[in-house]
Motif scaffolding. Sequence first.
Motif, PDB file in Angstrom:
ATOM      1  N   LEU A 174       0.856  -1.191   0.000  1.00  0.00           N
ATOM      2  CA  LEU A 174       0.000   0.000   0.000  1.00  0.00           C
ATOM      3  C   LEU A 174       0.887   1.234   0.000  1.00  0.00           C
ATOM      4  O   LEU A 174       1.788   1.364   0.828  1.00  0.00           O
ATOM      5  N   GLU A 175       0.638   2.137  -0.939  1.00  0.00           N
ATOM      6  CA  GLU A 175       1.341   3.423  -0.986  1.00  0.00           C
ATOM      7  C   GLU A 175       0.340   4.514  -0.606  1.00  0.00           C
ATOM      8  O   GLU A 175      -0.714   4.629  -1.211  1.00  0.00           O
ATOM      9  N   VAL A 176       0.670   5.289   0.420  1.00  0.00           N
ATOM     10  CA  VAL A 176      -0.189   6.370   0.891  1.00  0.00           C
ATOM     11  C   VAL A 176       0.564   7.679   0.693  1.00  0.00           C
ATOM     12  O   VAL A 176       1.673   7.841   1.202  1.00  0.00           O
ATOM     13  N   THR A 177      -0.029   8.625  -0.047  1.00  0.00           N
ATOM     14  CA  THR A 177       0.567   9.944  -0.240  1.00  0.00           C
ATOM     15  C   THR A 177      -0.361  10.977   0.396  1.00  0.00           C
ATOM     16  O   THR A 177      -1.538  11.054   0.055  1.00  0.00           O
ATOM     17  N   LEU A 178       0.189  11.739   1.328  1.00  0.00           N
ATOM     18  CA  LEU A 178      -0.556  12.748   2.073  1.00  0.00           C
ATOM     19  C   LEU A 178      -0.080  14.124   1.647  1.00  0.00           C
ATOM     20  O   LEU A 178       1.119  14.364   1.544  1.00  0.00           O
ATOM     21  N   THR A 179      -1.024  15.049   1.429  1.00  0.00           N
ATOM     22  CA  THR A 179      -0.683  16.419   1.053  1.00  0.00           C
ATOM     23  C   THR A 179      -1.461  17.368   1.943  1.00  0.00           C
ATOM     24  O   THR A 179      -2.650  17.161   2.189  1.00  0.00           O
ATOM     25  N   ASP A 180      -0.780  18.401   2.443  1.00  0.00           N
ATOM     26  CA  ASP A 180      -1.496  19.397   3.253  1.00  0.00           C
ATOM     27  C   ASP A 180      -1.796  20.633   2.415  1.00  0.00           C
ATOM     28  O   ASP A 180      -1.410  20.723   1.246  1.00  0.00           O
ATOM     29  N   ALA A 181      -2.518  21.581   3.002  1.00  0.00           N
ATOM     30  CA  ALA A 181      -2.967  22.770   2.268  1.00  0.00           C
ATOM     31  C   ALA A 181      -1.805  23.645   1.804  1.00  0.00           C
ATOM     32  O   ALA A 181      -1.948  24.407   0.852  1.00  0.00           O
ATOM     33  N   ALA A 182      -0.636  23.527   2.439  1.00  0.00           N
ATOM     34  CA  ALA A 182       0.533  24.308   2.027  1.00  0.00           C
ATOM     35  C   ALA A 182       1.309  23.622   0.904  1.00  0.00           C
ATOM     36  O   ALA A 182       2.285  24.167   0.405  1.00  0.00           O
ATOM     37  N   GLY A 183       0.892  22.408   0.538  1.00  0.00           N
ATOM     38  CA  GLY A 183       1.579  21.675  -0.525  1.00  0.00           C
ATOM     39  C   GLY A 183       2.658  20.735  -0.031  1.00  0.00           C
ATOM     40  O   GLY A 183       3.320  20.073  -0.831  1.00  0.00           O
ATOM     41  N   ASN A 184       2.873  20.640   1.275  1.00  0.00           N
ATOM     42  CA  ASN A 184       3.837  19.688   1.815  1.00  0.00           C
ATOM     43  C   ASN A 184       3.296  18.282   1.595  1.00  0.00           C
ATOM     44  O   ASN A 184       2.102  18.037   1.750  1.00  0.00           O
ATOM     45  N   GLU A 185       4.186  17.361   1.238  1.00  0.00           N
ATOM     46  CA  GLU A 185       3.743  16.015   0.886  1.00  0.00           C
ATOM     47  C   GLU A 185       4.612  14.978   1.583  1.00  0.00           C
ATOM     48  O   GLU A 185       5.806  15.198   1.792  1.00  0.00           O
ATOM     49  N   ALA A 186       4.000  13.860   1.942  1.00  0.00           N
ATOM     50  CA  ALA A 186       4.719  12.724   2.514  1.00  0.00           C
ATOM     51  C   ALA A 186       4.148  11.456   1.912  1.00  0.00           C
ATOM     52  O   ALA A 186       2.947  11.347   1.692  1.00  0.00           O
ATOM     53  N   THR A 187       5.028  10.492   1.626  1.00  0.00           N
ATOM     54  CA  THR A 187       4.597   9.199   1.105  1.00  0.00           C
ATOM     55  C   THR A 187       5.052   8.114   2.070  1.00  0.00           C
ATOM     56  O   THR A 187       6.196   8.113   2.513  1.00  0.00           O
ATOM     57  N   VAL A 188       4.116   7.213   2.390  1.00  0.00           N
ATOM     58  CA  VAL A 188       4.384   6.111   3.304  1.00  0.00           C
ATOM     59  C   VAL A 188       4.070   4.817   2.575  1.00  0.00           C
ATOM     60  O   VAL A 188       3.038   4.713   1.910  1.00  0.00           O
ATOM     61  N   LEU A 189       4.958   3.821   2.707  1.00  0.00           N
ATOM     62  CA  LEU A 189       4.720   2.509   2.125  1.00  0.00           C
ATOM     63  C   LEU A 189       4.416   1.519   3.241  1.00  0.00           C
ATOM     64  O   LEU A 189       5.160   1.437   4.216  1.00  0.00           O
ATOM     65  N   VAL A 190       3.321   0.795   3.092  1.00  0.00           N
ATOM     66  CA  VAL A 190       2.955  -0.278   4.014  1.00  0.00           C
ATOM     67  C   VAL A 190       3.197  -1.567   3.232  1.00  0.00           C
ATOM     68  O   VAL A 190       2.515  -1.813   2.225  1.00  0.00           O
ATOM     69  N   PRO A 191       4.172  -2.397   3.646  1.00  0.00           N
ATOM     70  CA  PRO A 191       4.597  -3.517   2.795  1.00  0.00           C
ATOM     71  C   PRO A 191       3.559  -4.598   2.552  1.00  0.00           C
ATOM     72  O   PRO A 191       3.558  -5.200   1.475  1.00  0.00           O
ATOM     73  N   GLU A 192       2.680  -4.881   3.505  1.00  0.00           N
ATOM     74  CA  GLU A 192       1.747  -5.995   3.308  1.00  0.00           C
ATOM     75  C   GLU A 192       0.338  -5.640   3.779  1.00  0.00           C
ATOM     76  O   GLU A 192       0.104  -5.443   4.964  1.00  0.00           O
ATOM     77  N   VAL A 193      -0.571  -5.560   2.816  1.00  0.00           N
ATOM     78  CA  VAL A 193      -1.993  -5.412   3.113  1.00  0.00           C
ATOM     79  C   VAL A 193      -2.695  -6.575   2.412  1.00  0.00           C
ATOM     80  O   VAL A 193      -2.529  -6.776   1.207  1.00  0.00           O
ATOM     81  N   LEU A 194      -3.460  -7.352   3.182  1.00  0.00           N
ATOM     82  CA  LEU A 194      -4.149  -8.516   2.647  1.00  0.00           C
ATOM     83  C   LEU A 194      -5.615  -8.192   2.434  1.00  0.00           C
ATOM     84  O   LEU A 194      -6.297  -7.726   3.344  1.00  0.00           O
ATOM     85  N   ILE A 195      -6.092  -8.440   1.203  1.00  0.00           N
ATOM     86  CA  ILE A 195      -7.518  -8.341   0.888  1.00  0.00           C
ATOM     87  C   ILE A 195      -8.004  -9.788   0.709  1.00  0.00           C
ATOM     88  O   ILE A 195      -7.526 -10.502  -0.184  1.00  0.00           O
TER      89      ILE A 195
END
Length: 167
Positions: free
Chosen positions: A128-149
């Motif tokens: 799972l790749e999660v990209t977060l952006t705030d109102a000022a345009g700052n961004e962070a990306t977090v990788l979660v290695p294993e998500v089971l569906i």
Amino acid sequence: LFGPRQISKLAESTTAVFSADEFPEGVSALTVSLPSGWPSRSYRMVRIDRSPPELVRLEDTRLSGDKPLRLHVWDNLLLQRVRIKLAGIEREHEFQQLASPFQPIQPSSMLAAVEFGSGQFPEGMYELEVTLTDAAGNEATVLVPEVLIDRTAPTVRIKSPAGGSVL
């Protein structure tokens, strides 16, 4: 904060450009004073945000049935967007911001829970790749290695008693 800035030629329309790097992070007061003969002073509160948002918690990495993928995200001022990529599928949640010039400017933070339905993703184990952006345009990306569906119910088999025995 920093010393006065001189603008040598003043006209009826003069623009002064300030870099956000000249201010500390958070809420600051910006005061503009002009020489005599001009309207003397203007005062404005400004927010400086250099900190990216954070993924605080992923509720569960094993999703079964219709259980949604739920993320808890935080920012020191305002969240703008959460974008995920799972099993090659991208989804996005946009936060609605009030567009009012009368909003009070004060230090605050924003914690939010964001849900994405798991039914839109195929079964399997994925990163799972999660990209977060705030109102000022700052961004962070977090990788979660294993998500089971997993929407397949387990199979129940009775192995014994066998051969015509009665339960």
